[in-house]
Scaffold this motif. Structure first.
Motif, mmCIF file in Angstrom:
data_model
loop_
_atom_site.group_PDB
_atom_site.id
_atom_site.type_symbol
_atom_site.label_atom_id
_atom_site.label_comp_id
_atom_site.label_asym_id
_atom_site.label_seq_id
_atom_site.Cartn_x
_atom_site.Cartn_y
_atom_site.Cartn_z
ATOM 1 N N TYR A 1 0.834 -1.205 0.000
ATOM 2 C CA TYR A 1 0.000 0.000 0.000
ATOM 3 C C TYR A 1 0.869 1.256 0.000
ATOM 4 N N ALA A 2 1.904 1.265 0.842
ATOM 5 C CA ALA A 2 2.802 2.428 0.897
ATOM 6 C C ALA A 2 3.445 2.672 -0.456
ATOM 7 N N PHE A 3 3.843 1.592 -1.138
ATOM 8 C CA PHE A 3 4.479 1.772 -2.441
ATOM 9 C C PHE A 3 3.504 2.361 -3.460
ATOM 10 N N TRP A 4 2.305 1.779 -3.574
ATOM 11 C CA TRP A 4 1.374 2.248 -4.597
ATOM 12 C C TRP A 4 0.903 3.668 -4.302
ATOM 13 N N ALA A 5 0.708 3.978 -3.028
ATOM 14 C CA ALA A 5 0.329 5.350 -2.681
ATOM 15 C C ALA A 5 1.441 6.321 -3.085
ATOM 16 N N TYR A 6 2.664 5.947 -2.809
ATOM 17 C CA TYR A 6 3.819 6.779 -3.158
ATOM 18 C C TYR A 6 3.951 6.944 -4.666
ATOM 19 N N LEU A 7 3.816 5.848 -5.410
ATOM 20 C CA LEU A 7 3.994 5.921 -6.866
ATOM 21 C C LEU A 7 2.895 6.752 -7.516
ATOM 22 N N ILE A 8 1.640 6.488 -7.165
ATOM 23 C CA ILE A 8 0.522 7.212 -7.781
ATOM 24 C C ILE A 8 0.580 8.691 -7.421
ATOM 25 N N GLY A 9 0.743 8.968 -6.123
ATOM 26 C CA GLY A 9 0.802 10.364 -5.696
ATOM 27 C C GLY A 9 2.013 11.080 -6.254
ATOM 28 N N GLY A 10 3.167 10.402 -6.293
ATOM 29 C CA GLY A 10 4.380 11.030 -6.792
ATOM 30 C C GLY A 10 4.308 11.366 -8.269
ATOM 31 N N LEU A 11 3.783 10.439 -9.064
ATOM 32 C CA LEU A 11 3.676 10.701 -10.502
ATOM 33 C C LEU A 11 2.678 11.825 -10.785
ATOM 34 N N ALA A 12 1.561 11.817 -10.075
ATOM 35 C CA ALA A 12 0.574 12.894 -10.268
ATOM 36 C C ALA A 12 1.177 14.237 -9.887
ATOM 37 N N PHE A 13 1.932 14.251 -8.797
ATOM 38 C CA PHE A 13 2.576 15.493 -8.361
ATOM 39 C C PHE A 13 3.590 15.975 -9.394
ATOM 40 N N PHE A 14 4.416 15.060 -9.912
ATOM 41 C CA PHE A 14 5.435 15.467 -10.882
ATOM 42 C C PHE A 14 4.800 15.972 -12.171
ATOM 43 N N CYS A 15 3.711 15.348 -12.585
ATOM 44 C CA CYS A 15 3.076 15.742 -13.841
ATOM 45 C C CYS A 15 2.470 17.137 -13.782
ATOM 46 N N SER A 16 2.287 17.687 -12.578
ATOM 47 C CA SER A 16 1.770 19.059 -12.488
ATOM 48 C C SER A 16 2.711 20.041 -13.176
ATOM 49 N N LEU A 17 3.980 19.676 -13.318
ATOM 50 C CA LEU A 17 4.951 20.541 -13.988
ATOM 51 C C LEU A 17 4.588 20.775 -15.450
ATOM 52 N N PHE A 18 3.992 19.780 -16.082
ATOM 53 C CA PHE A 18 3.699 19.884 -17.507
ATOM 54 C C PHE A 18 2.433 20.688 -17.800
ATOM 55 N N PHE A 19 1.701 21.034 -16.766
ATOM 56 C CA PHE A 19 0.475 21.811 -16.938
ATOM 57 C C PHE A 19 0.604 23.208 -16.333
ATOM 58 N N GLY A 20 1.838 23.591 -15.986
ATOM 59 C CA GLY A 20 2.055 24.896 -15.382
ATOM 60 C C GLY A 20 1.481 25.022 -13.996
ATOM 61 N N LEU A 21 1.228 23.885 -13.326
ATOM 62 C CA LEU A 21 0.606 23.887 -12.002
ATOM 63 C C LEU A 21 1.577 23.484 -10.901
ATOM 64 N N ALA A 22 2.853 23.348 -11.242
ATOM 65 C CA ALA A 22 3.834 22.933 -10.250
ATOM 66 C C ALA A 22 4.061 24.056 -9.240
ATOM 67 N N PRO A 23 4.374 23.720 -8.001
ATOM 68 C CA PRO A 23 4.649 24.769 -7.004
ATOM 69 C C PRO A 23 5.898 25.554 -7.389
ATOM 70 N N ASP A 24 5.950 26.806 -6.949
ATOM 71 C CA ASP A 24 7.083 27.656 -7.299
ATOM 72 C C ASP A 24 7.645 28.400 -6.093
ATOM 73 N N GLY A 25 7.331 27.930 -4.884
ATOM 74 C CA GLY A 25 7.778 28.616 -3.678
ATOM 75 C C GLY A 25 8.973 27.983 -3.009
ATOM 76 N N GLY A 26 9.691 27.092 -3.717
ATOM 77 C CA GLY A 26 10.815 26.396 -3.100
ATOM 78 C C GLY A 26 10.353 25.143 -2.386
ATOM 79 N N TRP A 27 11.284 24.181 -2.192
ATOM 80 C CA TRP A 27 10.883 22.923 -1.562
ATOM 81 C C TRP A 27 10.547 23.106 -0.090
ATOM 82 N N PHE A 28 10.791 24.298 0.451
ATOM 83 C CA PHE A 28 10.516 24.615 1.853
ATOM 84 C C PHE A 28 9.210 25.386 2.004
ATOM 85 N N MET A 29 8.700 25.996 0.917
ATOM 86 C CA MET A 29 7.360 26.606 0.850
ATOM 87 C C MET A 29 7.088 27.626 1.960
#
Length: 848
Positions: free
Chosen positions: A141-169
Motif C-alpha cells: 500500500y505504501a508503495f502504490w500510494a507513493y507511486l501514484i501520488g508522486g507521478l501525479a505530483f510530478f506531472c503538475s509541472l507539464f500543466f504549469g501547475l507545479a509549485p514555485d515557492g521552493g521545496w521549503f514553501m
C-alpha cells in the motif's frame, strides 16, 4: 554449532537448550520445498500489480525511487543550462521557479527517503532470516500510494501547475496573496499524502526488526544495517508528523482563510519555519542513517574483515537520531532568534558531527585493517567517504553563526548540501545497488561499466559543486534564475554546468548497465562478494528454505555449513505447517520464538485503497470536494475489506515449527505484531498533537492581546465524558471472556462518549464567538478541534467494525486482538480529547 549463551531472565521462558536440536540430522520429508514454492509462487498476469511479497514490492519500490532520481536530475540539468551563462533565456523566471522547486521537492521527498525505505523493505527480511516483513500489504500500500501520488505530483509541472515557492514553501510567499493559483496546493496536499506513505513504511520496518528476527538473533547480534533502519524508522515516526501538521495548517489557511501564518490577524510565518525544520533538518540524518548502515555492511565485505568499532557505530546511530532533533533552528540563524537560542542550536549543530565522525573513522579503520578490494562497491564506498567528509567540514563552518550570517542563502550552502547528500546518501546507495544486485538478479552488474559509472559520477560531482563554494563566497545568491555579467561568476557557473552533465553521463551508463544485466524475480547470481550476512543464504520467493538459529554477527563467516543446513531445511519452519504463508514472531530483545504469524495472500484491496486515497487528496487539490469525499469513502471501504480477514476465525492450534517445538498460530496483546503497530501509529498521532500544542503556545506567546477561553460546567462535562470513554475502552477487552456482547456495548459506548465530548467542546467554543477566520487563536483552536474530530470519526468507524465482527461471530474470548486494538485507539482518542480541552484553557488569560 554451539547454542547461543543462556541469558538471565528469558523473555518467554523458552528452554534455550532446544537450540541443541539444530541442525536436525537426516533428510526432510518429501514435498516440503515443493509446498513452499507453490504457496509463495510468482504472480501471473495482472497479479504482478497485486503482489505483496517483499521480493517484488521492494524491487518496484527501488525502481520507482530511482525513476524520480532521474527525473529530478533532468530538472537539475535544465537549471544548469539556464545558469551556464549570464542573462541566459532558456527558462522564463516563473518556469525556473517551478523547476527548482520541483527538483528539490522530488529529490528530498520522492527519491531520498523512499529510496532508503525501499532498500530496507528489500533487505531486512533476508537479513533477519524472516519469510517477509509482518505487514506485507502495508508495504505494498505504501508503495502504490507513493507511486501514484508522486507521478501525479510530478506531472503538475507539464500543466504549469507545479509549485514555485521552493521545496521549503515559506509563507507568506506561499499564501493566497502571493500564490493565488493551486500550484502550492499540489505541494501541500501531495507531499502530506506522500509522507503518510513513508510513515506506513516506518511502522512496517520497526515491527519487522523488533519482532520477526531469526531465533538467536538477539540485539547484540542484530546486523548493523538493521540497527540503522530501526533508528531511521523511529526518526520518521517523530519527525514526519511535524511536516504533516505544517502542510495541513497552510492548506487550511489557503482554502478556508484561517490565519495561522498571517501576521495581520495574529498569525506568525515563523511558526511554519519551526514546524518545517523540526522535520527538515532531522530529515538529512534520516536519509543518511540507512546509507551509513549500508556502508557499515559493505565495508567489511569489500575489506574482508570485521567492522572496527561495531558497537561504537551503533551508538553513533542512536546519538545521531537524538541530537539531530536539536538542530532544526540551524536553518533560522538569520531570522532574529534570541542570542541564547542561537548559541544552543549552534552547539547542537556542531555536536551532531561527532557521531558521524565516529562512523567515518570506523570505516577508515576497517579499510586500513583489511585487504581492500577496489571493485565497484568498494570504489563507491571510498568516494562516499571523501565527498561526505568534505560536506561535513563545510557543515561545521555553517554551524558557526557569524559565518552562517554571511553564507546563508548563497551558493556556498547549495554546495554544502549537495556534498552532504551525494556523499552521505547517493554514493552509498549506488554502492548498495552494485553490492546487493547479485542477491536479487540472476546476473550481476558489469564491473567495467560500474567503474565508468563511478568515475564519471565522482568527477562530475566535484566539477559541478566544488566551484559553487567559490561562487557562493563571491556573493551569488541561491534560487536565482540568472545573474548579471561582469561579476566574475561566469566561469564557476559554466564549470558547474559542465560537471552536472558529466555526472549525468555516469548515471546514464548505470541505466544502460541495469537494462543490460538486471534480471530480477528468478535465480540469484549468488554471494559473489563473500558477504557475511543472512541475506546471502540460498533463497527463493519464500526467502530461506528454513529460518536458522543465529549465534554470530557474521553468521556466514562464523557458522560453518550454515548455508548447506538452511537449504536442506534443518532449522525452523522448513515447510508450511499451516498450509499458507507464515513467518516466525520472536521476542524483541532475545529473539526467542513466540508464535507463528500467518501471512496474507495477495489481493487487490490494498491497491484500490492506495488509488482512492490518492484520489481523495488529488481531488481536494482541484477543489472537487464531493468527488473527494466519495473517493475517501471508497478508500475507507477498501481498508475495511483489507482488514476483515486479518483476525478471521481459523482453527486455533499449535504447530511444529521444527525439532518438535510447538508454537501457537494466534497471539494478542504485546506479543502480537498488531499491538506494536497500533502503539507506533498512536505515537505518530501523539507527535501531531504535540506539535499542535507547540503551535498553540507559540502563537499565544506572541499575541499582542490576551486570549480568552470558555470555562464552565460544559468544560467539566467534556472532561468527565472523556474519562468515561477511557474507562469504557479499558473495560471492553477485560470483560470479553465473560460477555462478548458487553464488550461490544462498551466499545460502542467509548466511541459515543468520545464523540459527545468532542461535540460539546466544539459547541462551547463556537458559542463563545471565536471564529476560525478572524484570529490566530480561532484558527489554531479550530484546527485542534478538527484533528480531534478526525480521530472521533475513525473511532466511530472502528466501533462499527467491532459490531460487524460480533454480528458475524468473529468476536470472542479466544480472539481478543481486534477488541484490544480498538480499545487502545479509543482510549488514545479520549486522552487526546482531554489535552485538546485543557491546553487552550490553560494558556488563556481570562474566560470568554
Amino acid at each position: 554449532m554451539s547454542p547461543p549463551p543462556k541469558s538471565e531472565g528469558s523473555e518467554t521462558g523458552l528452554d534455550r537448550s532446544l537450540y541443541d536440536r539444530f541442525p536436525t540430522k537426516g533428510r526432510r520429508p518429501k514435498g516440503e520445498a515443493e509446498a513452499l514454492e507453490e504457496i509463495w509462487c510468482a504472480p501471473k498476469g495482472w497479479q504482478w500489480i497485486t503482489a505483496i511479497n517483499n521480493n517484488f514490492v521492494a524491487v518496484y519500490y527501488v525502481g520507482a525511487a530511482m525513476l524520480f532520481f532521474v527525473l529530478a536530475g533532468v530538472l537539475a540539468l535544465v537549471m544548469r543550462v539556464q545558469l551556464a551563462l549570464p542573462l541566459n533565456g532558456v527558462l522564463p523566471q516563473e518556469t525556473y521557479n517551478q523547476v527548482f522547486t520541483m527538483h528539490g521537492t522530488v529529490m528530498m521527498f520522492l527519491f531520498a527517503v523512499p529510496a532508503v525505505e525501499a532498500l530496507g523493505v528489500l533487505l531486512l527480511p533476508q537479513m533477519l532470516g524472516a519469510r517477509d516483513l509482518p505487514f506485507p500489504r502495508l508495504s505494498a500500500y505504501a508503495f502504490w500510494a507513493y507511486l501514484i501520488g508522486g507521478l501525479a505530483f510530478f506531472c503538475s509541472l507539464f500543466f504549469g501547475l507545479a509549485p514555485d515557492g521552493g521545496w521549503f514553501m515559506y509563507p507568506p510567499l506561499t499564501s493566497t496573496t502571493y500564490s493565488p493559483g493551486i500550484n502550492a496546493d499540489f505541494w501541500l496536499l501531495g507531499i502530506g499524502f506522500i509522507e503518510i506513505s513513508a510513515i506506513a513504511g516506518a511502522v512496517e520496518i520497526i515491527v519487522g526488526v523488533l519482532k520477526t528476527r531469526a531465533p538467536g538473533m538477539s540485539l547484540d547480534k542484530l546486523p548493523v544495517f538493521a540497527w540503522a533502519m530501526l533508528v531511521f524508522a523511529g526518526m520518521i515516526i517523530i519527525a514526519f508528523p511535524s511536516v504533516i501538521l505544517a502542510t495541513t495548517l497552510l492548506e487550511l489557511e489557503r482554502a478556508l482563510n484561517w490565519p495561522f501564518f498571517d501576521a495581520t490577524r495574529g498569525g506568525d510565518p515563523m511558526l511554519w519555519q519551526h514546524l518545517f525544520w523540526f522535520f527538515g533538518h532531522p530529515e538529512v540524518y534520516i536519509i543518511f542513517l540507512p546509507a551509513a548502515g549500508a556502508m557499515s555492511t559493505i565495508v567489511p565485505a569489500v575489506a574482508r574483515t570485521r567492522l572496527v568499532g561495531h558497537w561504537m557505530v551503533v551508538l553513533a546511530f542512536l546519538a545521531t537520531g537524538f541530537i539531530s532533533f536539536g538542530v532544526w533552528a540551524h536553518h533560522m540563524f538569520t531570522t532574529g532568534l534570541p542570542g541564547a537560542s542561537v548559541g544552543v542550536f549552534a552547539a547542537a549543530s556542531m555536536a551532531v558531527s561527532l557521531p558521524a565522525g565516529v562512523q567515518v573513522f570506523a570505516w577508515i579503520a576497517t579499510v586500513a585493517s583489511g585487504k581492500m578490494r577496489f571493485n565497484t562497491p568498494g570504489l563507491f564506498v571510498l568516494g562516499s567517504l571523501l565527498i561526505f567528509v568534505m560536506g561535513g567540514l563545510t557543515g561545521v563552518m555553517a554551524a558557526m553563526v557569524p559565518f552562517d550570517w554571511q553564507a546563508h542563502d548563497t551558493y556556498f550552502i547549495v554546495a554544502h548540501l549537495h556534498y552532504v547528500l551525494i556523499g552521505g546518501m547517493v554514493f552509498p546507495l549506488f554502492a548498495a545497488i552494485y553490492y546487493w544486485t547479485p542477491m536479487v538478479s540472476s546476473r550481476p552488474l558489469s564491473e567495467r561499466l560500474g567503474r565508468w559509472t563511478f568515475w564519471l559520477m565522482f568527477g562530475g560531482m566535484h566539477l559541478a559543486f566544488l566551484p559553487m563554494h567559490l561562487s557562493g563566497l563571491m556573493g551569488m545568491p541561491r534560487r536565482v534564475w540568472t545573474y548579471a555579467p561582469g561579476r566574475d561568476l561566469e566561469w564557476p557557473n559554466l564549470i558547474s554546468s559542465v560537471g552536472a552533465f558529466v555526472f549525468a553521463a555516469g548515471v546514464l551508463v548505470w541505466i544502460f548497465d541495469m537494462a543490460r544485466n538486471f534480471r530480477p524475480f528468478g535465480a540469484s547470481a549468488g554471494n559473489i562478494h563473500d558477504g557475511p550476512g543472512l541475506e546471502w543464504l540460498p533463497s527463493e520467493l519464500y526467502s530461506v528454505r528454513s529460518i536458522p538459529v543465529v549465534t554470530s554477527l557474521y553468521p556466514l563467516w562464523d557458522q560453518k555449513n550454515l548455508a548447506r543446513d538452511v537449504e536442506a531445511g534443518r532449522y525452523f519452519l522448513p515447510g508450511a505447517p499451516t498450509g499458507g504463508r507464515e513467518t516466525l514472531v520472536t521476542s524483541p530483545i532475545e529473539a526467542e520464538p513466540q508464535h507463528l504469524l500467518p501471512m496474507p495472500k495477495p489481493s487487490g484491496w490494498h491497491v484500490w485503497a492506495a488509488v482512492f486515497t490518492a484520489g481523495f487528496f488529488l481531488l481536494l487539490t482541484v477543489q472537487a470536494y464531493a468527488a473527494s469525499v466519495i473517493s475517501g469513502l471508497l478508500a475507507t471501504y477498501c481498508v475495511i475489506r483489507w482488514c476483515w480477514f486479518l483476525d478471521h476465525p481459523q482453527p486455533l492450534r499449535e504447530v511444529d515449527v521444527g525439532a518438535g517445538l510447538m508454537l501457537r498460530t494466534y497471539a494478542s496483546g504485546p506479543s502480537s505484531t498488531g499491538w506494536w503497530a497500533m502503539v507506533i501509529t498512536l505515537v505518530v498521532a501523539g507527535m501531531v498533537l504535540t506539535m499542535s500544542v507547540f503551535s498553540y503556545v507559540f502563537l499565544w506567546s506572541r499575541a499582542s492581546t490576551p486570549w480568552a477561553a470558555p470555562i464552565g460546567l460544559e468544560t467539566l462535562a467534556v472532561a468527565i465524558m472523556n474519562l468515561a470513554a477511557i474507562a469504557s475502552a479499558w473495560l471492553a477487552s477485560r470483560v470479553l471472556a465473560r460477555s462478548p456482547r458487553l464488550t461490544v456495548l462498551l466499545a460502542v459506548a467509548a466511541g459515543a462518549l468520545g464523540a459527545a465530548a468532542w461535540g460539546l467542546d466544539l459547541t462551547t467554543w463556537r458559542a463563545s464567538g471565536l471564529a476560525p477566520d478572524l484570529s490566530a487563536q480561532g484558527a489554531i483552536v479550530h484546527a485542534m478541534q478538527a484533528w480531534q474530530g478526525f480521530f472521533v470519526v475513525i473511532g466511530a468507524i472502528m466501533a462499527g467494525y467491532v459490531v460487524l465482527r460480533w454480528l458475524f461471530g468473529y468476536v470472542g474470548p479466544d480472539r481478543p486482538a481486534t477488541v484490544q486494538l480498538v480499545g487502545l485507539f479509543q482510549a488514545y482518542v479520549a486522552v487526546q480529547g482531554l489535552i485538546t480541552l485543557a491546553v487552550p484553557r490553560l494558556f488563556a488569560a481570562i474566560p470568554a
